[in-house]
Design an enzyme around this catalytic site. Structure first.
Site, short mmCIF file in Angstrom:
data_model
loop_
_atom_site.label_atom_id
_atom_site.label_comp_id
_atom_site.label_asym_id
_atom_site.label_seq_id
_atom_site.Cartn_x
_atom_site.Cartn_y
_atom_site.Cartn_z
CE LYS A 185 -3.94 2.54 0.96
NZ LYS A 185 -4.43 2.96 2.25
CG ASN A 193 -1.04 9.63 -1.41
OD1 ASN A 193 -1.50 8.83 -2.26
ND2 ASN A 193 -1.67 9.84 0.00
CB SER A 256 -5.42 10.86 1.92
OG SER A 256 -4.10 10.20 1.72
O1 KPL Z 1 -4.85 5.80 -0.67
C1 KPL Z 1 -5.02 6.75 -1.24
C2 KPL Z 1 -4.80 7.97 -0.66
O2 KPL Z 1 -5.31 9.04 -1.30
O3 KPL Z 1 -4.39 8.35 0.37
C3 KPL Z 1 -5.07 6.66 -2.67
C4 KPL Z 1 -4.96 5.03 -3.03
C5 KPL Z 1 -3.85 7.21 -3.43
C6 KPL Z 1 -6.38 6.79 -3.37
O4 KPL Z 1 -6.77 8.31 -3.24
#
Ligand code: KPL
Length: 314
Positions: A185, A193, A256
């Site tokens: 992840k 991000n 995020s």
């Molecule tokens: O986990 C995510 C985030 O925005 O923190 C993703 C997978 C990039 C989806 O927006």
């Protein structure tokens, strides 16, 4: 079983809302007073994956003492708030309560373990997605499995939580090789991000422009080299292809980190690209592109906090 959600932003509200809807006793804890008040007054509205709106009524509190007595504390606060929240919650949590992190990035599990002990600390990763729309309102943006494991390896104690999450429609599995999934992840977040935070692009735009696509590949390649040096086995064969696929599947998302920038809040850059730089340094793997984006996002964070001035809430 009583579950306390620590940090009821988009993801915390999604988990707490789904659990409450399925009959689990839930308390949402958040310092955003308007959100807490809206939930207690009118309930929590969740726009579901198919667009239907469901209103659920978990209890919510902004008072740390209101978190006392839960069996499980699921942490969704931003990484820079984990240490403060963990030490405050540890004073309220009963002996034997579990502390679970489903936050982004590296290091949150170690912070929880320092307060709760490794037997009671659970690390995990989730493919669920949600967006915060305003006080008392979120959108469920995507679904996928959630994986959990205790730091100590005593995973039998997870059965009631796994069952409660499953009943709430959150498919959950115990995963002994959780580090591999956390890194899998992390690599996705490394590729998406910071670039969205720096450009203002939604996820889907990253692949549409040569400059961001190339930089995404460079960031991901460095992260993969660090993961290999650490002995991590990623959950996919072709990491760049996987990041592009996630960016495509979440094309309309504001990541995020971009949402943090939008709302003038500190980002999680230090536990994402910054964590690659730190691990790279430890393992003698060069990470110049991750260092560059880390420095740029940190500069954005500093600019926002100077503009906001002392004492203003996020
Ligand atoms: O986990 C995510 C985030 O925005 O923190 C993703 C997978 C990039 C989806 O927006």
């Amino acid at each position: 079983m009583k579950v306390c959600i620590v940090g009821a932003g988009a993801m915390g509200s999604l988990f707490g809302g789904r659990l409450a809807h399925a009959g689990t006793d839930v308390i949402l804890y958040d310092i955003f007073a308007e959100h807490v008040d809206a939930i207690n007054r009118e309930g929590l509205s969740i726009i579901g994956l198919e667009g239907a709106v469901e209103t659920v009524r978990p209890a919510a509190t902004g008072d740390i003492h209101g978190t006392a007595g839960a069996d499980v504390y699921i942490f969704f606060v931003k990484a820079n708030a984990t240490a403060g929240a963990a030490s405050a919650i540890a004073l309220e949590a009963p002996e034997g309560a579990l502390a679970v992190t489903l936050q982004n990035g590296l290091g949150n599990g170690d912070i929880l373990a320092a307060e709760f002990g490794s037997d009671r600390t659970v690390v995990g990763v989730t493919s669920q997605g949600a967006t915060f729309l305003g006080p008392g309102r979120i959108r469920h943006g995507g679904t996928g499995p959630t994986h959990l494991a205790t730091i100590s390896g005593r995973n039998d104690i997870l059965a009631p939580l796994v069952k409660a999450l499953g009943c709430a429609g959150i498919e959950t599995h115990v995963e002994p090789n959780i580090d591999d999934l956390i890194w899998s992840k992390l690599v996705i977040n490394v590729g998406i991000n910071a670039l969205t935070a720096l450009t203002g692009f939604i996820n889907g735009q990253l692949a549409a422009y040569g400059g961001t696509k190339e930089l995404m590949e460079l960031l991901v390649d460095e992260a993969v080299a660090v993961a290999k040096a650490r002995g991590v086995t990623l959950a996919y064969e072709d990491p760049v292809a996987r990041v592009l696929e996630v960016a495509h599947k979440t094309a309309q998302n504001r990541s995020s980190m971009l949402q943090d920038v939008d709302r003038g809040r500190p980002t999680e850059i230090d536990v994402i690209n910054g964590a690659i730089v730190a691990e790279g340094r430890r393992l003698a793997v060069p990470t110049p592109y991750n260092r560059a984006v880390t420095l740029l996002v940190r500069a954005l964070d500093q600019k926002r906090s100077r503009e906001k001035g002392p004492g203003e809430s996020p």
